[in-house]
Design a protein around this motif. Sequence first.
Motif, PDB file in Angstrom:
ATOM      1  N   GLY A  14     -40.746  -7.894 -20.681  1.00 46.69           N
ATOM      2  CA  GLY A  14     -39.863  -8.204 -21.667  1.00 46.69           C
ATOM      3  C   GLY A  14     -38.448  -7.813 -21.128  1.00 46.69           C
ATOM      4  N   SER A  15     -38.099  -7.446 -19.820  1.00 45.94           N
ATOM      5  CA  SER A  15     -36.976  -7.298 -19.249  1.00 45.94           C
ATOM      6  C   SER A  15     -36.055  -8.324 -18.943  1.00 45.94           C
ATOM      7  CB  SER A  15     -37.077  -6.253 -17.891  1.00 45.94           C
ATOM      8  OG  SER A  15     -37.854  -6.900 -16.824  1.00 45.94           O
ATOM      9  N   GLY A  16     -36.622  -9.573 -19.163  1.00 49.80           N
ATOM     10  CA  GLY A  16     -35.881 -10.965 -18.776  1.00 49.80           C
ATOM     11  C   GLY A  16     -36.140 -11.582 -17.675  1.00 49.80           C
ATOM     12  N   THR A  19     -36.119 -15.358 -17.965  1.00 50.00           N
ATOM     13  CA  THR A  19     -35.031 -15.879 -18.683  1.00 50.00           C
ATOM     14  C   THR A  19     -33.935 -15.906 -17.610  1.00 50.00           C
ATOM     15  OG1 THR A  19     -35.655 -14.623 -20.830  1.00 50.00           O
ATOM     16  CG2 THR A  19     -33.319 -15.274 -20.329  1.00 50.00           C
ATOM     17  N   ARG A 121     -37.190  -6.799 -28.162  1.00 54.65           N
ATOM     18  CA  ARG A 121     -37.239  -8.234 -27.612  1.00 54.65           C
ATOM     19  C   ARG A 121     -38.742  -8.686 -27.871  1.00 54.65           C
ATOM     20  NH1 ARG A 121     -34.331  -8.306 -21.911  1.00 54.65           N
ATOM     21  NH2 ARG A 121     -32.380  -7.626 -22.344  1.00 54.65           N
ATOM     22  N   LEU A 122     -39.865  -7.857 -27.575  1.00 54.59           N
ATOM     23  CA  LEU A 122     -41.228  -8.371 -27.433  1.00 54.59           C
ATOM     24  C   LEU A 122     -41.726  -8.596 -28.574  1.00 54.59           C
ATOM     25  CD1 LEU A 122     -42.754  -6.811 -24.232  1.00 54.59           C
ATOM     26  CD2 LEU A 122     -41.740  -8.978 -24.469  1.00 54.59           C
ATOM     27  N   ARG A 125     -40.821 -11.976 -29.497  1.00 49.93           N
ATOM     28  CA  ARG A 125     -40.797 -13.027 -28.722  1.00 49.93           C
ATOM     29  C   ARG A 125     -42.137 -13.945 -29.183  1.00 49.93           C
ATOM     30  NH1 ARG A 125     -42.075 -12.068 -22.189  1.00 49.93           N
ATOM     31  NH2 ARG A 125     -44.035 -11.071 -23.032  1.00 49.93           N
ATOM     32  N   VAL A 134     -40.717 -19.753 -23.619  1.00 52.03           N
ATOM     33  CA  VAL A 134     -40.623 -18.456 -24.238  1.00 52.03           C
ATOM     34  C   VAL A 134     -39.172 -18.417 -25.241  1.00 52.03           C
ATOM     35  CG1 VAL A 134     -39.817 -16.156 -23.927  1.00 52.03           C
ATOM     36  CG2 VAL A 134     -41.466 -17.095 -22.699  1.00 52.03           C
ATOM     37  N   ASN A 136     -36.880 -16.270 -28.449  1.00 53.73           N
ATOM     38  CA  ASN A 136     -36.756 -15.030 -29.284  1.00 53.73           C
ATOM     39  C   ASN A 136     -36.120 -15.346 -30.330  1.00 53.73           C
ATOM     40  OD1 ASN A 136     -34.719 -12.700 -29.771  1.00 53.73           O
ATOM     41  ND2 ASN A 136     -36.292 -11.805 -28.708  1.00 53.73           N
ATOM     42  N   ASN A 140     -32.734 -16.692 -28.197  1.00 57.50           N
ATOM     43  CA  ASN A 140     -32.823 -18.107 -28.069  1.00 57.50           C
ATOM     44  C   ASN A 140     -33.936 -18.668 -28.900  1.00 57.50           C
ATOM     45  OD1 ASN A 140     -34.973 -16.735 -26.784  1.00 57.50           O
ATOM     46  ND2 ASN A 140     -34.985 -18.226 -25.070  1.00 57.50           N
ATOM     47  N   ARG A 169     -48.455  -0.309 -21.415  1.00 55.91           N
ATOM     48  CA  ARG A 169     -48.186  -1.528 -20.466  1.00 55.91           C
ATOM     49  C   ARG A 169     -46.736  -1.080 -19.680  1.00 55.91           C
ATOM     50  NH1 ARG A 169     -46.568  -6.867 -22.994  1.00 55.91           N
ATOM     51  NH2 ARG A 169     -46.958  -7.854 -20.982  1.00 55.91           N
ATOM     52  N   THR A 198     -29.046  -9.490 -21.513  1.00 63.77           N
ATOM     53  CA  THR A 198     -29.165 -10.424 -20.358  1.00 63.77           C
ATOM     54  C   THR A 198     -27.662 -11.142 -20.092  1.00 63.77           C
ATOM     55  OG1 THR A 198     -31.532 -11.107 -20.626  1.00 63.77           O
ATOM     56  CG2 THR A 198     -30.143 -12.658 -19.648  1.00 63.77           C
ATOM     57  N   ASP A 199     -26.920 -11.366 -21.113  1.00 67.47           N
ATOM     58  CA  ASP A 199     -25.792 -12.068 -20.924  1.00 67.47           C
ATOM     59  C   ASP A 199     -24.848 -11.500 -20.395  1.00 67.47           C
ATOM     60  OD1 ASP A 199     -26.848 -14.557 -21.963  1.00 67.47           O
ATOM     61  OD2 ASP A 199     -25.935 -14.215 -23.927  1.00 67.47           O
TER      62      ASP A 199
HETATM   63  N1  LIG Z   1     -32.336 -10.257 -28.014  1.00 67.97           N
HETATM   64  C1  LIG Z   1     -32.407 -10.476 -26.757  1.00 67.97           C
HETATM   65  N2  LIG Z   1     -33.513 -11.192 -26.175  1.00 67.97           N
HETATM   66  C2  LIG Z   1     -33.634 -11.386 -25.083  1.00 67.97           C
HETATM   67  C3  LIG Z   1     -32.513 -11.186 -24.067  1.00 67.97           C
HETATM   68  N3  LIG Z   1     -32.876 -11.542 -22.895  1.00 67.97           N
HETATM   69  C4  LIG Z   1     -34.109 -12.192 -22.772  1.00 67.97           C
HETATM   70  N4  LIG Z   1     -34.615 -11.998 -24.104  1.00 67.97           N
HETATM   71  C5  LIG Z   1     -35.915 -12.498 -24.928  1.00 67.97           C
HETATM   72  O1  LIG Z   1     -36.792 -11.502 -24.570  1.00 67.97           O
HETATM   73  C6  LIG Z   1     -37.948 -11.748 -24.327  1.00 67.97           C
HETATM   74  C7  LIG Z   1     -38.534 -11.271 -23.044  1.00 67.97           C
HETATM   75  O2  LIG Z   1     -37.879 -11.845 -21.925  1.00 67.97           O
HETATM   76  P1  LIG Z   1     -38.570 -12.769 -20.878  1.00 67.97           P
HETATM   77  O3  LIG Z   1     -37.563 -13.540 -19.792  1.00 67.97           O
HETATM   78  O4  LIG Z   1     -39.828 -13.431 -21.362  1.00 67.97           O
HETATM   79  O5  LIG Z   1     -39.283 -11.306 -20.076  1.00 67.97           O
HETATM   80  P2  LIG Z   1     -39.989 -11.028 -18.776  1.00 67.97           P
HETATM   81  O6  LIG Z   1     -39.654  -9.979 -17.918  1.00 67.97           O
HETATM   82  O7  LIG Z   1     -40.002 -12.520 -18.106  1.00 67.97           O
HETATM   83  O8  LIG Z   1     -41.367 -10.550 -19.554  1.00 67.97           O
HETATM   84  P3  LIG Z   1     -42.884 -10.726 -19.029  1.00 67.97           P
HETATM   85  O9  LIG Z   1     -43.254 -12.178 -18.826  1.00 67.97           O
HETATM   86  O10 LIG Z   1     -43.765 -10.053 -20.252  1.00 67.97           O
HETATM   87  O11 LIG Z   1     -42.927  -9.963 -17.989  1.00 67.97           O
HETATM   88  C8  LIG Z   1     -38.090 -13.180 -24.481  1.00 67.97           C
HETATM   89  O12 LIG Z   1     -38.389 -13.438 -25.791  1.00 67.97           O
HETATM   90  C9  LIG Z   1     -36.545 -13.624 -24.305  1.00 67.97           C
HETATM   91  O13 LIG Z   1     -36.076 -14.780 -25.073  1.00 67.97           O
HETATM   92  C10 LIG Z   1     -31.387 -10.414 -24.623  1.00 67.97           C
HETATM   93  O14 LIG Z   1     -30.405 -10.204 -23.728  1.00 67.97           O
HETATM   94  N5  LIG Z   1     -31.350 -10.521 -25.758  1.00 67.97           N
END
Ligand SMILES: Nc1nc2c(ncn2[C@@H]2O[C@H](COP(=O)(O)OP(=O)(O)OP(=O)(O)O)[C@@H](O)[C@H]2O)c(=O)[nH]1
Length: 227
Positions: A14-16, A19, A121-122, A125, A134, A136, A140, A169, A198-199
């Motif tokens: 969920g760390s992004g 994304t 976030r998760l 998701r 993916v 959110n 997104n 986890r 993320t932004d």
């Molecule tokens: N609210 C919010 N959601 C975010 C942000 N950045 C990413 N997300 C969301 O957070 C969730 C996790 O982001 P991912 O990019 O899937 O993270 P990951 O590290 O690839 O996660 P894993 O695949 O579980 O390892 C998704 O639903 C994204 O759309 C943010 O800055 N704010």
Amino acid sequence: MAKLFRAVIMGPPGSGKGTISERIAQSFGLKHLSSGDFLRENIAANTEAGVLAKTYIERGLMVPDHVMTRLLLPRLEEMTRHSWLMDGFPCTLAQAKALNSTCDLDLVISLNIPYETLKDRLSDRWIHPASGRVYNMGFNPPRVQGRDDLSGEPLIQHDNDQPEALVARLRHYKDVAKPVIDLYKSKGILHTFSGTETDRIWPYINSLLSTKILSRPEMDTQHIPMP
Ligand SMILES: Nc1nc2c(ncn2[C@@H]2O[C@H](COP(=O)(O)OP(=O)(O)OP(=O)(O)O)[C@@H](O)[C@H]2O)c(=O)[nH]1
Ligand SMILES: Nc1ccn([C@@H]2O[C@H](COP(=O)(O)O)[C@@H](O)[C@H]2O)c(=O)n1
């Protein structure tokens, strides 16, 4: 020909990683290699490694090192002419050592995101299982609620994205990632980014990569130098 560029992005669930990887791939032309996508492809194709990996993923467990390396290293060996960014691999020190024996990494991005943010976030998701796309609901959202933007198929949530599973986890991630982070720190290629959005993190990653990658690498194989 310009030097190829190889990078890894690490961070807890969920760390992004996914994304940010997509943004890097778009901005710098690196191929985004996702270990999760490789696993899903192998599961769908019923390969020997895919069948084995499925038994772990279904139970919310990490796939063992020998299965991950058997799946991923041959794919990386096919990428000798490409610059790439790997997301989700290596996860453990054994995986990092195996990767080290195949290629030299230029850079490792490590995302450091607070637990409360990951939990929020998760739990929000939504995933399109066939493609791994993916969403959110706040960050997104899909164009139509509960439906994938491209296929219109239903989105699902994973049980192990819910807070009860997340604590275990994250603990597991911390334990296995620490020696990997220490290894990349000792090699001088680790760059850590902390934050809740993320932004806000993205501009820092963007400017770091701009100093390391001078032009879109996929174009460099055909690059004709200016006089
Ligand atoms: N609210 C919010 N959601 C975010 C942000 N950045 C990413 N997300 C969301 O957070 C969730 C996790 O982001 P991912 O990019 O899937 O993270 P990951 O590290 O690839 O996660 P894993 O695949 O579980 O390892 C998704 O639903 C994204 O759309 C943010 O800055 N704010
Ligand atoms: N090094 C890894 C990477 C992934 N897994 C398993 O795959 C699942 C999906 O990965 P995503 O990156 O798409 O979230 C993940 O939940 C793990 O079960 C793994 O075991 N080892």
